[in-house]
Design a protein around this motif. Structure first.
Motif, PDB file in Angstrom:
ATOM      1  N   THR A  66       0.760  -1.223  -0.052  1.00 24.05           N
ATOM      2  CA  THR A  66      -0.127  -0.048   0.113  1.00 24.05           C
ATOM      3  C   THR A  66       0.892   1.211   0.091  1.00 24.05           C
ATOM      4  N   HIS A  67       0.392   1.966  -0.997  1.00 29.76           N
ATOM      5  CA  HIS A  67       1.178   3.406  -0.898  1.00 29.76           C
ATOM      6  C   HIS A  67       0.983   4.135   0.374  1.00 29.76           C
ATOM      7  N   THR A  68       2.148   4.775   1.119  1.00 25.97           N
ATOM      8  CA  THR A  68       1.986   5.268   2.526  1.00 25.97           C
ATOM      9  C   THR A  68       2.221   6.819   2.062  1.00 25.97           C
ATOM     10  N   GLN A  72       6.299   6.106  -1.374  1.00 21.57           N
ATOM     11  CA  GLN A  72       6.981   5.034  -0.346  1.00 21.57           C
ATOM     12  C   GLN A  72       5.703   3.956  -0.264  1.00 21.57           C
ATOM     13  N   ASN A  74       4.128   0.593   1.815  1.00 20.98           N
ATOM     14  CA  ASN A  74       4.020  -0.528   3.103  1.00 20.98           C
ATOM     15  C   ASN A  74       3.872  -1.886   2.726  1.00 20.98           C
ATOM     16  N   SER A  76       3.337  -5.284   4.005  1.00 24.84           N
ATOM     17  CA  SER A  76       2.673  -5.731   5.180  1.00 24.84           C
ATOM     18  C   SER A  76       2.281  -7.289   5.002  1.00 24.84           C
ATOM     19  N   TYR A 121       5.522  -5.832   9.186  1.00 24.47           N
ATOM     20  CA  TYR A 121       5.459  -4.723   7.893  1.00 24.47           C
ATOM     21  C   TYR A 121       6.575  -4.004   7.941  1.00 24.47           C
ATOM     22  N   VAL A 123       8.007  -0.146   5.794  1.00 17.90           N
ATOM     23  CA  VAL A 123       7.964   1.077   4.826  1.00 17.90           C
ATOM     24  C   VAL A 123       9.109   1.247   4.055  1.00 17.90           C
TER      25      VAL A 123
END
Length: 193
Positions: A66-68, A72, A74, A76, A121, A123
């Protein structure tokens, strides 16, 4: 253990070995632990102990990206309702370039029945990644032969970065790759429902 063991169970017809095993009705994880078998005769007494693990495979294992932030992601790995406490590792790459990720965060919780919930997880900056990145989540249940691997491919989602990383590949081609990644994620999500 009262009511959980078949006291009439015989594993063989041999009078010397027929009671060398237990038949346990509906074993549960609370029954995990060390068990001792003791045999006594008029002349001698012998005992032997062994560890028994009643394990529960996870009800769900999800590996997501997932884009954080602007650049960036993430990565998980979520493991739900497993016993004993699962060992979960994240890897990046494949073959000789497969490396266990360092700096991984882990969050755990325990259910009332003793089962575990684990989230691992990390990042990462898109700039530290390749055009295509294979991530793997490997989990094992200690003391058992249970192993499970989930994989996902992540492509950084910014066409200009893809064009720069591909040394000459044009932005239009990279945009198609990005669109393909998004469609793949959507299809995977739909099939998991």
């Amino acid at each position: 253990m009262r009511g959980k063991i078949d006291l009439d169970f015989e594993i063989s017809k041999d009078v010397y070995t027929r009671h060398r095993a237990l038949f346990i009705y509906r074993p549960t994880i609370e029954m995990s632990g060390e068990y001792t078998c003791k045999v006594s005769t008029l002349e001698n007494e012998v005992s032997l102990s062994s560890n028994m693990i009643v394990y529960t495979p996870p009800t769900q294992v999800l590996l997501t990206h997932t884009h954080t932030g602007y650049r960036q992601v993430n990565i998980s790995c979520y493991v739900d309702h497993a016993f004993p406490r699962p060992v979960v590792r994240l890897y990046h790459g494949q073959g000789n370039s497969k490396l266990q990720k360092r700096g991984v965060h882990q969050v755990t919780d325990r259910y009332r029945d003793g089962a575990w919930q684990v989230l691992v997880y990390i990042v990462l900056d898109d700039s530290s990644l390749h055009v295509e990145n294979l991530f793997q989540c490997e989990l094992e249940l200690p003391g058992t032969k249970y192993r499970l691997v989930r994989s996902t491919v992540y492509t950084p989602g910014f066409p200009s970065m893809l064009a720069r990383a591909n040394n000459g590949r044009n932005v239009h081609q990279s945009s198609n790759l990005n669109l393909f990644s998004i469609l793949s994620i959507c299809l995977i999500s739909v099939f998991k429902l």
